[in-house]
Design a protein around this motif. Structure first.
Motif, PDB file in Angstrom:
ATOM      1  N   GLU A 115      96.870 103.844  14.504  1.00  0.00           N
ATOM      2  CA  GLU A 115      97.518 102.731  13.814  1.00  0.00           C
ATOM      3  C   GLU A 115      97.992 101.680  14.826  1.00  0.00           C
ATOM      4  O   GLU A 115      97.846 100.471  14.613  1.00  0.00           O
ATOM      5  CB  GLU A 115      98.700 103.253  13.003  1.00  0.00           C
ATOM      6  N   ASP A 168     102.594  91.136  13.938  1.00  0.00           N
ATOM      7  CA  ASP A 168     101.275  91.708  14.182  1.00  0.00           C
ATOM      8  C   ASP A 168     100.195  90.637  14.266  1.00  0.00           C
ATOM      9  O   ASP A 168      99.104  90.890  14.741  1.00  0.00           O
ATOM     10  CB  ASP A 168     100.915  92.700  13.067  1.00  0.00           C
ATOM     11  N   ARG A 201      99.028  90.587  20.064  1.00  0.00           N
ATOM     12  CA  ARG A 201      97.753  91.264  20.278  1.00  0.00           C
ATOM     13  C   ARG A 201      97.405  91.268  21.763  1.00  0.00           C
ATOM     14  O   ARG A 201      97.652  90.293  22.471  1.00  0.00           O
ATOM     15  CB  ARG A 201      96.642  90.574  19.484  1.00  0.00           C
ATOM     16  N   ARG A 248      96.732  97.691  15.263  1.00  0.00           N
ATOM     17  CA  ARG A 248      97.690  96.588  15.146  1.00  0.00           C
ATOM     18  C   ARG A 248      97.861  95.774  16.430  1.00  0.00           C
ATOM     19  O   ARG A 248      98.488  94.717  16.401  1.00  0.00           O
ATOM     20  CB  ARG A 248      99.047  97.137  14.696  1.00  0.00           C
ATOM     21  N   THR A 249      97.344  96.268  17.547  1.00  0.00           N
ATOM     22  CA  THR A 249      97.558  95.552  18.809  1.00  0.00           C
ATOM     23  C   THR A 249      96.279  95.043  19.460  1.00  0.00           C
ATOM     24  O   THR A 249      96.341  94.342  20.466  1.00  0.00           O
ATOM     25  CB  THR A 249      98.296  96.453  19.824  1.00  0.00           C
ATOM     26  N   ARG A 301      94.239  96.105   8.176  1.00  0.00           N
ATOM     27  CA  ARG A 301      95.333  95.915   9.122  1.00  0.00           C
ATOM     28  C   ARG A 301      95.321  94.516   9.733  1.00  0.00           C
ATOM     29  O   ARG A 301      95.975  94.252  10.745  1.00  0.00           O
ATOM     30  CB  ARG A 301      95.269  96.997  10.195  1.00  0.00           C
ATOM     31  N   LEU A 325     100.944  93.284   5.828  1.00  0.00           N
ATOM     32  CA  LEU A 325     101.005  92.211   6.814  1.00  0.00           C
ATOM     33  C   LEU A 325     101.061  90.853   6.119  1.00  0.00           C
ATOM     34  O   LEU A 325     100.526  90.658   5.041  1.00  0.00           O
ATOM     35  CB  LEU A 325      99.765  92.261   7.711  1.00  0.00           C
TER      36      LEU A 325
END
Length: 475
Positions: free
Chosen positions: A264, A190, A194, A268-269, A292, A184
């Motif tokens: 994953e 990313d 979010r 990431r969200t 992450r 990242l």
């Protein structure tokens, strides 16, 4: 001496360290031709690959039943009887969990990876049978000469405080996060894409303080502004109460155990990662979240503080109000403030790596090999030296090239070199005994090797003092 890896834990659960167990198996299998143990059998390479592809094989089911029967059976009848016919007692076994030391009669020449001592220090968080089994396992470790590797300085302190095991006997090997597909950056999508959800990852058990987290989320009122709390993990001790509480609280979702791809995506969200555990030996989900780029809210004690360092927003796990306040605070982060936490998470995660972790376990194995020099070395051939030991060119000319030895060598390597010096001295005396040597010539040979021994032992003492200074241990 042969190396075995006790992989029984991969048959019992799929916790955060499941993949780390496989990494250890692969490393020692490829580099040292280590054999793999699952419960009461030495597995073939084909069997191991089948287990890797399918965790529900006959071998795994048999191991699960065997472990359950062992732990529930009369201790005096089952004691040290599981693997007595495998012939592994004079070899080095790497135990991925202290519990499975109970399967073998002797663990003196073994390495034990220790995660936490909560079955001893906080028995109410575990089933009584689990606590009793770990109590016996740690008693066995106390009486042995096993090499201990703690996954954090916090766990090392617990071994010292609760079991009286000297810090000199304990190595610390921090766990690590698995590699991601892509790194990242601050410009990555990313960092901006979010959703309004807080994420928790871990088993549904009392010590994770999930009930406190749920009550804190409810107290925050953030569900009314569109935030949710997603809890990922399989059932553990106390999961029934957690499920009942979730059913009463708006905005909380139990995702259960999910595959790596879905996990994953959640990492990431999510808006932030929340880890209010009452006690951790390490806290691998926290590290994975930081790797992450996820802003983290975490407990301010045990190994959690050790892992989070200056990257996380810390809370008092026993105080629901403290957790709720942190959730509210994080929900109001401006983009720059939130990005700052994300960058700090990424930077902190870089301090942990597989290479650092595995090198410490490997050092423990090498030290055991040195300790068992009578078996590990062949005085005539020295044919069983570790491959990594033989990669240094100065070894060929040793002891003449001792002065060129790198300063950075670990204590384990120095012990090996000391053994090597003594073996070569003995061989030289054998050779010289065939000649007519006067006392002066023999004394010269003895002084040569004595000076080498003295220099190596001094270097070992220096390393120990340096290690104690860094860890704050007083001799």
């Amino acid at each position: 001496m042969k190396v075995f890896v006790d992989a029984t834990p991969i048959a019992i659960n799929r916790t955060a360290v499941y993949h780390i167990a496989w990494d250890i198996i692969d490393y020692f299998s490829q580099k040292y031709d280590a054999s793999v143990l699952i419960y009461d059998r030495i597995c073939s390479s084909d069997e191991i690959e089948k287990v890797r592809m399918d965790c529900n094989t006959d071998l795994i089911r048999r191991a699960q039943k065997g472990v359950s029967d062992f732990l529930h059976s009369d201790w005096n009848r089952m004691k040290n009887n599981v693997r007595s016919d495998l012939g592994i007692e004079r070899h080095c076994v790497i135990y991925l969990d202290p519990l499975y030391c109970l399967f073998d009669r002797s663990i003196d020449d073994s390495v034990v990876l220790v995660h936490d001592l909560t079955p001893l220090t906080y028995p109410s968080w575990h089933e009584p049978m689990v606590c009793e089994s770990y109590k016996r396992a740690y008693e066995k470790i106390q009486e042995s000469h096993a090499s201990l590797v703690a996954v954090s300085h916090s766990t090392a302190r617990d071994l010292w405080v609760n079991l009286g095991i000297s810090r000199h006997q304990i190595r610390v090997a921090h766990l690590y996060h698995r590699k991601m597909k892509a790194h990242l950056t601050a410009d990555s999508d990313d960092f901006t894409n979010r959703e309004k959800k807080f994420l928790f990852v871990g088993s549904l058990e009392e010590r994770k303080n999930i009930k406190g987290l749920i009550m804190a989320f409810h107290l925050s009122g953030l569900q009314e502004s569109g935030f949710s709390l997603v809890i990922v993990g399989g059932d553990g001790y106390g999961s029934e109460e957690i499920r009942r509480l979730v059913a009463k609280i708006k905005g909380v979702k139990l995702a259960g155990f999910i595959d790596d791809r879905d996990l994953e995506k959640l990492y990431r969200t999510s808006w932030a990662f929340i880890y209010p555990s009452m006690w951790e030996g390490f806290g691998l989900p926290l590290l994975e979240a930081m790797a992450r780029g996820l802003p983290c809210i975490a407990s301010s004690h045990s190994a959690v503080k050790e892992v989070g360092a200056d990257a996380a927003l810390f809370i008092q796990s026993s105080d629901v109000g403290s957790i709720s306040k942190a959730l509210i605070q994080s929900s109001k982060w401006e983009p720059k403030e939130r990005e700052n936490y994300m960058l700090r998470s990424l930077e902190r995660s870089k301090a942990f790596s597989f290479e650092k972790f595995i090198s410490i376990i490997e050092d423990a194995v090498i030290e055991i090999s040195a300790r068992k020099s009578g078996e590990f070395f062949d005085v005539e051939h020295e044919s069983q030296l570790p491959p990594s030991f033989l990669t240094f060119p100065w070894i060929e000319q040793f002891p003449k090239s001792f002065g060129d030895m790198p300063e950075s060598h670990s204590e384990a390597y120095l012990i090996l070199i000391l053994q090597l010096a003594r073996i070569r001295m003995e061989r030289r005396f054998v050779e010289l005994s065939k000649k007519d040597l006067d006392a002066k010539e023999r004394s010269s040979v003895e002084r040569e090797f004595s000076s080498i021994e003295f220099a190596i032992e001094a270097r070992i003492r220096e390393l120990k003092r340096l290690k104690n200074y860094k860890e704050g241990v007083i001799d």
